[in-house]
Design a protein around this motif. Structure first.
Motif, short mmCIF file in Angstrom:
data_model
loop_
_atom_site.label_atom_id
_atom_site.label_comp_id
_atom_site.label_asym_id
_atom_site.label_seq_id
_atom_site.Cartn_x
_atom_site.Cartn_y
_atom_site.Cartn_z
N GLY A 67 44.47 42.06 -144.55
CA GLY A 67 45.72 42.64 -145.06
C GLY A 67 46.50 43.44 -144.04
N TYR A 68 46.41 43.08 -142.78
CA TYR A 68 47.04 43.90 -141.74
C TYR A 68 48.57 43.88 -141.80
CZ TYR A 68 42.59 44.80 -139.39
OH TYR A 68 41.32 45.23 -139.08
N TRP A 69 49.16 42.86 -142.42
CA TRP A 69 50.63 42.88 -142.53
C TRP A 69 51.07 44.06 -143.40
CZ3 TRP A 69 47.52 39.39 -145.01
CH2 TRP A 69 47.57 39.39 -146.40
N HIS A 70 50.27 44.40 -144.41
CA HIS A 70 50.57 45.57 -145.23
C HIS A 70 50.51 46.85 -144.38
CE1 HIS A 70 50.79 43.67 -149.12
NE2 HIS A 70 49.59 43.12 -148.99
N LEU A 71 49.47 46.95 -143.55
CA LEU A 71 49.30 48.14 -142.72
C LEU A 71 50.46 48.31 -141.75
CD1 LEU A 71 47.70 50.55 -141.76
CD2 LEU A 71 46.26 49.00 -140.39
N ILE A 72 50.90 47.21 -141.14
CA ILE A 72 51.99 47.29 -140.17
C ILE A 72 53.30 47.66 -140.86
CG2 ILE A 72 53.39 45.93 -138.55
CD1 ILE A 72 50.77 44.39 -137.90
N LYS A 73 53.56 47.07 -142.01
CA LYS A 73 54.79 47.40 -142.74
C LYS A 73 54.77 48.85 -143.23
CE LYS A 73 55.99 42.73 -144.31
NZ LYS A 73 56.29 41.88 -145.48
N ALA A 74 53.63 49.29 -143.77
CA ALA A 74 53.52 50.67 -144.23
C ALA A 74 53.68 51.64 -143.06
CB ALA A 74 52.18 50.88 -144.92
N PHE A 75 53.07 51.30 -141.94
CA PHE A 75 53.19 52.16 -140.77
C PHE A 75 54.64 52.26 -140.30
CE2 PHE A 75 53.50 52.52 -136.14
CZ PHE A 75 53.00 53.80 -135.97
N SER A 76 55.39 51.17 -140.42
CA SER A 76 56.80 51.21 -140.00
C SER A 76 57.58 52.26 -140.79
CB SER A 76 57.45 49.82 -140.15
OG SER A 76 57.70 49.52 -141.51
N LEU A 77 57.23 52.44 -142.06
CA LEU A 77 57.90 53.45 -142.89
C LEU A 77 57.50 54.86 -142.45
CD1 LEU A 77 57.45 51.75 -146.38
CD2 LEU A 77 59.54 51.87 -145.01
N VAL A 78 56.24 55.02 -142.07
CA VAL A 78 55.76 56.31 -141.57
C VAL A 78 56.41 56.62 -140.23
CG1 VAL A 78 53.73 57.62 -140.82
CG2 VAL A 78 53.57 56.07 -142.78
N HIS A 79 56.47 55.62 -139.36
CA HIS A 79 57.03 55.80 -138.02
C HIS A 79 58.52 56.12 -138.07
CE1 HIS A 79 57.03 55.42 -133.67
NE2 HIS A 79 58.04 54.57 -133.73
N GLU A 80 59.18 55.62 -139.08
CA GLU A 80 60.60 55.89 -139.27
C GLU A 80 60.86 57.39 -139.43
OE1 GLU A 80 63.56 54.80 -142.83
OE2 GLU A 80 62.68 53.03 -141.83
N LYS A 81 59.89 58.08 -140.04
CA LYS A 81 60.02 59.52 -140.26
C LYS A 81 59.45 60.34 -139.10
CE LYS A 81 59.65 59.19 -145.32
NZ LYS A 81 58.85 59.60 -146.52
N ASP A 82 58.42 59.81 -138.45
CA ASP A 82 57.78 60.54 -137.35
C ASP A 82 57.57 59.58 -136.19
OD1 ASP A 82 56.14 61.91 -135.59
OD2 ASP A 82 54.93 62.83 -137.17
N ARG A 83 58.42 59.68 -135.19
CA ARG A 83 58.41 58.75 -134.07
C ARG A 83 57.22 58.93 -133.14
NH1 ARG A 83 61.50 54.26 -134.76
NH2 ARG A 83 63.34 54.82 -135.98
N GLU A 84 56.46 59.98 -133.32
CA GLU A 84 55.27 60.19 -132.49
C GLU A 84 54.07 59.39 -133.00
OE1 GLU A 84 54.60 64.17 -130.19
OE2 GLU A 84 54.99 64.65 -132.30
N THR A 85 54.14 58.89 -134.22
CA THR A 85 52.98 58.20 -134.79
C THR A 85 52.72 56.86 -134.10
OG1 THR A 85 54.45 57.29 -136.51
CG2 THR A 85 53.18 59.29 -137.06
N ARG A 86 51.45 56.47 -134.11
CA ARG A 86 51.02 55.23 -133.47
C ARG A 86 49.99 54.53 -134.36
NH1 ARG A 86 54.85 56.60 -131.13
NH2 ARG A 86 55.17 56.89 -128.87
N LEU A 87 49.85 53.21 -134.14
CA LEU A 87 48.90 52.40 -134.89
C LEU A 87 48.09 51.55 -133.92
CD1 LEU A 87 47.69 51.14 -137.47
CD2 LEU A 87 49.63 49.54 -137.50
N LEU A 88 46.75 51.60 -134.07
CA LEU A 88 45.84 50.86 -133.22
C LEU A 88 44.97 49.95 -134.09
CD1 LEU A 88 44.62 50.55 -130.30
CD2 LEU A 88 43.02 52.37 -130.93
#
Length: 392
Positions: free
Chosen positions: A206-227
């Motif tokens: 289900g990594y497409w969910h993780l990437i899409k959800a992370f994009s919403l988080v990153h929109e608010k906090d540009r310092e966030t990262r996903l590995l």
């Protein structure tokens, strides 16, 4: 008292949960019950071994997988002959197999020693004929989660089962996490802003969910990262990250023999699978003191994160005793960057809540370390020996 002999059967030791458990089983029994039992591992192929087998007895039968129906049928016959010969010559008291292909050969060569087959995920339960064949020819069906054990009884009437949770050596994991790495992709990012997941490229993750959800988080906090650490090219996932405009904030470093130094430099572990047996990677992250968020998929995570085994599944985000559970998500791959679903938004909310609440992170970091003690190697060795001795 004469020592018993145990054969652990596994197709390969390339990468995967049951492969890791197979190696851990051999090592734990050697170190903690070596005065009671001798353990050997048999492989169909020793290609690309990804686990530390130093000091273990490993027998390569050298009958790797082949393509085509006729070739596969011949392979089964060749493996049956080789395993039957191995069992007869070595005189094993118990033969315990991991994975459906090893289970098949173990079941077909029943006769020398007691036969144990391991069922480790929801995928294993999908083939009714196969399940009945394995269970019918096995002296014991070993389940790595209580939910799998329950389903075997309710759906198939299978009762010759035992529950054996996977082992986690938290001290060894923390020691391995100290290894130096020079290719960590986000060396300047604060630890608490890095989300991480460990697993191969596979739709059920289900990594497409993780990437899409992370994009919403990153929109608010540009310092966030996903590995995301694991085997595969992840090409469609990289394309999705690019389409979402977050490619520079997401990294896919590939498979690592020792992934723990990468996990240790991250702040929150996330599981988005819709199918798991007993998620080893989740517990490995918890052994490093990472707070965790996981889907409440059909087996596994809820048994780890809840105080007691639950009936049913969560319908909203729930802060459980040892981590955060979110509802299971749509399992249909969706790489359309313009389609952000309610599933994605719910996950994003859980990520944001953990990100923005340091007290919550600290609480669940402590709870992670507490929980892993339940799955200690000593407890695992004792439980497995009880299962084996019950067959004598």
């Amino acid at each position: 008292m004469e020592k018993k002999k145990l054969l652990l059967m596994v197709p390969m030791l390339h990468q995967g949960g049951f492969e890791r458990v197979c190696v851990e089983t051999a090592r734990i029994l050697k170190e903690r019950r070596g005065d009671q039992i001798d353990v050997e591992i048999s492989l169909f192929s020793d290609e690309d071994i990804n686990y530390d087998i130093k000091g273990l007895t490993v027998i390569n039968l050298n009958i790797p997988a082949r393509d085509g129906k006729i070739a596969k049928a011949k392979n089964v016959l060749a493996r049956v002959r080789a395993v039957r010969k191995l069992k007869k010559s070595h005189g094993y008291d118990y033969c315990y197999s991991f994975g459906s292909t090893a289970n098949l050969i173990n079941a077909l060569t029943r006769g020398q020693g007691k036969t144990l087959v391991g069922l480790r995920s929801q995928i294993d339960l999908a083939n009714k004929k196969q399940i009945r064949f394995f269970a019918g020819r096995a002296d014991k069906v070993v389940c790595c989660s209580g939910e799998i054990k329950r389903q075997l009884k309710e759906r198939y009437g299978i009762t010759n089962t035992s529950l054996l949770y996977n082992p986690i050596s938290d001290t060894k994991i923390r020691e391995k996490a100290k290894d130096k790495i020079t290719d960590f992709p986000f060396p300047e990012t604060p630890v608490e802003k890095i989300f991480v997941s460990l697993g191969r490229e596979d739709d059920f993750k289900g990594y497409w969910h993780l990437i899409k959800a992370f994009s919403l988080v990153h929109e608010k906090d540009r310092e966030t990262r996903l590995l995301i650490v694991g085997e595969g090219t992840f090409a469609p996932y990289q394309k999705l990250a690019q389409d979402l405009g977050i490619l520079d904030a997401v990294s896919f470093p590939g498979v690592r023999k020792n992934p723990f130094p990468y996990l240790a430099r991250c702040g929150v572990y996330v599981t988005t699978s819709n199918i798991e047996g007993f998620p080893n990677a989740l517990l490995e992250a918890m052994a490093l003191g990472l707070p965790v968020i996981s889907t409440d998929c059909r087996t596994g995570p809820s048994e780890i994160l809840c105080e007691t085994m639950q009936e049913g599944h969560v319908r909203e985000v729930k802060d459980e005793a040892y981590g955060v559970l979110i509802p299971d998500m749509d399992n249909r791959p969706d790489f359309d960057a313009g389609n952000l679903t309610e599933d994605d938004r719910v996950l994003a909310g859980a990520l944001t809540s953990m990100l923005e609440n340091p007290e919550k992170r600290e609480h669940y970091a402590a709870q992670s370390l507490k929980r892993v003690q339940t799955y200690s190697p000593e407890s695992y060795a004792g439980n497995l020996m009880q299962i084996l001795q019950s067959l004598d």
